[in-house]
Write a protein that holds these residues in place. Structure first.
Motif, PDB file in Angstrom:
ATOM      1  N   ALA A 214       0.816  -1.211   0.000  1.00 36.31           N
ATOM      2  CA  ALA A 214       0.000   0.000   0.000  1.00 36.31           C
ATOM      3  C   ALA A 214       0.852   1.265   0.000  1.00 36.31           C
ATOM      4  CB  ALA A 214      -0.931   0.008   1.204  1.00 36.31           C
ATOM      5  N   VAL A 215       0.324   2.287  -0.622  1.00 40.92           N
ATOM      6  CA  VAL A 215       0.908   3.628  -0.584  1.00 40.92           C
ATOM      7  C   VAL A 215      -0.167   4.592  -0.099  1.00 40.92           C
ATOM      8  CG1 VAL A 215       2.627   3.248  -2.375  1.00 40.92           C
ATOM      9  CG2 VAL A 215       0.329   3.943  -3.018  1.00 40.92           C
ATOM     10  N   VAL A 216       0.288   5.727   0.413  1.00 40.68           N
ATOM     11  CA  VAL A 216      -0.662   6.720   0.902  1.00 40.68           C
ATOM     12  C   VAL A 216      -1.487   7.288  -0.241  1.00 40.68           C
ATOM     13  CG1 VAL A 216      -0.896   8.960   2.052  1.00 40.68           C
ATOM     14  CG2 VAL A 216       0.765   7.293   2.883  1.00 40.68           C
ATOM     15  N   TYR A 217      -0.816   7.533  -1.373  1.00 42.99           N
ATOM     16  CA  TYR A 217      -1.552   8.102  -2.508  1.00 42.99           C
ATOM     17  C   TYR A 217      -0.875   7.699  -3.811  1.00 42.99           C
ATOM     18  CZ  TYR A 217      -3.405  11.349  -5.940  1.00 42.99           C
ATOM     19  OH  TYR A 217      -3.984  11.880  -7.061  1.00 42.99           O
ATOM     20  N   THR A 218      -1.662   7.321  -4.778  1.00 44.37           N
ATOM     21  CA  THR A 218      -1.195   7.113  -6.140  1.00 44.37           C
ATOM     22  C   THR A 218      -2.266   7.654  -7.074  1.00 44.37           C
ATOM     23  OG1 THR A 218      -0.512   5.472  -7.795  1.00 44.37           O
ATOM     24  CG2 THR A 218      -2.138   4.755  -6.182  1.00 44.37           C
ATOM     25  N   PRO A 219      -1.883   8.360  -8.121  1.00 43.19           N
ATOM     26  CA  PRO A 219      -2.889   9.018  -8.960  1.00 43.19           C
ATOM     27  C   PRO A 219      -3.616   8.095  -9.922  1.00 43.19           C
ATOM     28  CG  PRO A 219      -0.696   9.448  -9.788  1.00 43.19           C
ATOM     29  CD  PRO A 219      -0.514   8.701  -8.509  1.00 43.19           C
ATOM     30  N   ARG A 220      -3.205   6.843 -10.010  1.00 45.26           N
ATOM     31  CA  ARG A 220      -3.827   5.959 -10.997  1.00 45.26           C
ATOM     32  C   ARG A 220      -4.129   4.600 -10.389  1.00 45.26           C
ATOM     33  NH1 ARG A 220       0.068   2.446 -13.007  1.00 45.26           N
ATOM     34  NH2 ARG A 220       2.223   2.923 -12.402  1.00 45.26           N
ATOM     35  N   LEU A 221      -4.980   3.872 -11.072  1.00 43.15           N
ATOM     36  CA  LEU A 221      -5.294   2.518 -10.660  1.00 43.15           C
ATOM     37  C   LEU A 221      -4.177   1.573 -11.091  1.00 43.15           C
ATOM     38  CD1 LEU A 221      -9.081   2.376 -11.640  1.00 43.15           C
ATOM     39  CD2 LEU A 221      -8.095   2.864  -9.400  1.00 43.15           C
ATOM     40  N   PRO A 222      -4.027   0.432 -10.429  1.00 46.63           N
ATOM     41  CA  PRO A 222      -2.947  -0.490 -10.816  1.00 46.63           C
ATOM     42  C   PRO A 222      -3.175  -1.070 -12.207  1.00 46.63           C
ATOM     43  CG  PRO A 222      -4.413  -1.500  -9.195  1.00 46.63           C
ATOM     44  CD  PRO A 222      -4.799  -0.060  -9.272  1.00 46.63           C
ATOM     45  N   ASP A 223      -2.115  -1.084 -13.010  1.00 49.97           N
ATOM     46  CA  ASP A 223      -2.173  -1.672 -14.345  1.00 49.97           C
ATOM     47  C   ASP A 223      -1.800  -3.143 -14.343  1.00 49.97           C
ATOM     48  OD1 ASP A 223      -2.902   0.741 -15.559  1.00 49.97           O
ATOM     49  OD2 ASP A 223      -0.806   1.396 -15.649  1.00 49.97           O
ATOM     50  N   SER A 224      -1.061  -3.582 -13.326  1.00 48.50           N
ATOM     51  CA  SER A 224      -0.636  -4.975 -13.243  1.00 48.50           C
ATOM     52  C   SER A 224      -0.469  -5.347 -11.778  1.00 48.50           C
ATOM     53  CB  SER A 224       0.687  -5.188 -13.987  1.00 48.50           C
ATOM     54  OG  SER A 224       1.766  -4.585 -13.270  1.00 48.50           O
ATOM     55  N   ILE A 225      -0.172  -6.605 -11.531  1.00 45.78           N
ATOM     56  CA  ILE A 225      -0.005  -7.085 -10.165  1.00 45.78           C
ATOM     57  C   ILE A 225       1.308  -6.603  -9.552  1.00 45.78           C
ATOM     58  CG2 ILE A 225      -1.438  -9.110 -10.523  1.00 45.78           C
ATOM     59  CD1 ILE A 225       1.116 -10.753 -10.813  1.00 45.78           C
ATOM     60  N   TYR A 226       2.148  -5.956 -10.345  1.00 44.96           N
ATOM     61  CA  TYR A 226       3.432  -5.469  -9.841  1.00 44.96           C
ATOM     62  C   TYR A 226       3.385  -3.986  -9.461  1.00 44.96           C
ATOM     63  CZ  TYR A 226       4.835  -9.856 -11.942  1.00 44.96           C
ATOM     64  OH  TYR A 226       4.922 -11.172 -12.275  1.00 44.96           O
ATOM     65  N   ASP A 227       2.214  -3.380  -9.527  1.00 42.21           N
ATOM     66  CA  ASP A 227       2.049  -1.984  -9.133  1.00 42.21           C
ATOM     67  C   ASP A 227       1.671  -1.880  -7.666  1.00 42.21           C
ATOM     68  OD1 ASP A 227       2.621  -1.123 -11.672  1.00 42.21           O
ATOM     69  OD2 ASP A 227       0.512  -0.996 -12.282  1.00 42.21           O
ATOM     70  N   GLN A 228       2.027  -0.768  -7.054  1.00 43.47           N
ATOM     71  CA  GLN A 228       1.550  -0.480  -5.710  1.00 43.47           C
ATOM     72  C   GLN A 228       0.116   0.035  -5.781  1.00 43.47           C
ATOM     73  OE1 GLN A 228       4.770   2.250  -4.551  1.00 43.47           O
ATOM     74  NE2 GLN A 228       5.399   0.751  -3.008  1.00 43.47           N
ATOM     75  N   VAL A 229      -0.604  -0.100  -4.687  1.00 41.64           N
ATOM     76  CA  VAL A 229      -2.020   0.269  -4.683  1.00 41.64           C
ATOM     77  C   VAL A 229      -2.352   1.051  -3.422  1.00 41.64           C
ATOM     78  CG1 VAL A 229      -2.748  -1.729  -6.051  1.00 41.64           C
ATOM     79  CG2 VAL A 229      -2.655  -1.910  -3.547  1.00 41.64           C
ATOM     80  N   MET A 230      -3.435   1.791  -3.512  1.00 41.14           N
ATOM     81  CA  MET A 230      -4.055   2.329  -2.311  1.00 41.14           C
ATOM     82  C   MET A 230      -4.994   1.265  -1.748  1.00 41.14           C
ATOM     83  SD  MET A 230      -4.959   6.286  -3.307  1.00 41.14           S
ATOM     84  CE  MET A 230      -5.497   6.630  -1.616  1.00 41.14           C
TER      85      MET A 230
END
Length: 282
Positions: A214-230
């Motif tokens: 998890a991250v506090v804020y990311t401007p986009r939705l995850p594109d793959s399973i290797y992205d961080q998410v809110m």
């Protein structure tokens, strides 16, 4: 005779009071969340990303991230948990090895979630170099959930009468055919209930995803399973403790949405369990 009836009524009355005392705090918590969080539940709050350092906007990325982590946890934990329970009940038998496994499962069920988070960070992020991502968060939450799923699935399988197994084997079915076509359909409602309860616990955890996904804020939705998410638990922690000037209604609104997601999962489990039991009785 009258004395026994009075004792029976007194016992029922005491149980009713205890039930009331157990239910009232839960209803009070839900009522307070609804009272404080309902003003925040607008269409913008549910469908827009946060703005201005999380003080405005919505929680849409956190909702999607929570659902993605939950689905990933199910994909990791269900096959491993149910498969392990089948092995322990149907194939392993009673020996020192299985006793050690059961002791380990019981101990793992009591480990604090922050320890699982540190393990996920140490193993997946640092040692294997996978980085903080949706996949690593799902793996960590899956490991956290495994003891619950294994224990409930094992109890459900043990509750199936042995006469079902003997009848199937007597008709010429193999061991695996008996497990797949006789034992599992009978135990599946209880297995699903325990699984959903475990997944519901994982969906509300903060510490494991804080270290792994998890991250506090990311401007986009995850594109793959290797992205961080809110994620809603971490987002709720952040806006409640780390971000100043956040409306109280926003924090309670996020908590109410998280509660609704967990409640919806439990409702799905109840519906599936009820339908499967009715289908088996027909």
């Amino acid at each position: 005779m009258m004395n026994k009836r009075l004792k029976e009524k007194a016992g029922f009355g005491a149980l009713a009071v205890l039930t009331f005392l157990a239910v009232v705090p839960v209803l009070a918590i839900i009522g307070y969340l609804v009272w404080q969080g309902w003003p925040a539940l607008t269409w913008e709050f549910l469908t827009q990303p946060p703005r201005k350092f999380l003080t405005e906007g919505g929680i849409y990325p956190a909702i999607i991230g929570t659902l993605a982590l939950t689905v990933g946890t199910i994909m990791v934990a269900m096959p491993l948990g149910i498969g392990t329970a089948i092995y322990l009940v149907e194939y392993a038998g009673e020996n020192v090895f299985t006793k050690l496994i059961r002791i380990a499962i019981i101990n793992l069920a009591g480990v604090p979630s922050v320890v699982y988070g540190l393990f996920g960070m140490g193993m997946f992020v640092l040692t294997l170099g996978l980085g903080r991502s949706l996949a690593v968060g799902a793996l960590t939450l899956g490991i956290l959930t495994l003891p619950i799923i294994i224990s409930t699935a094992e109890e459900a399988l043990l509750a199936v009468p042995d006469s079902y197994r003997y009848a199937s084997l007597a008709l010429g079915a193999t061991k695996w055919q008996t497990v797949r076509r006789v034992v599992l359909p009978v135990a599946l409602p209880a297995i699903l209930t325990g699984t959903i309860l475990g997944i519901g616990r994982a969906a509300g955890e903060t510490a494991p995803i804080m270290f792994t996904a998890a991250v506090v804020y990311t401007p986009r939705l995850p594109d793959s399973i290797y992205d961080q998410v809110m994620a809603l638990p971490y987002h709720l922690y952040a806006i409640s403790t780390e971000v100043p000037n956040v409306s109280q209604h926003m924090a309670f609104g996020a908590a109410l949405v998280l509660l609704a997601i967990v409640g919806a999962m439990n409702l799905v489990a109840v519906v599936i369990r009820t339908r499967m039991r009715l289908k088996r009785l027909r």
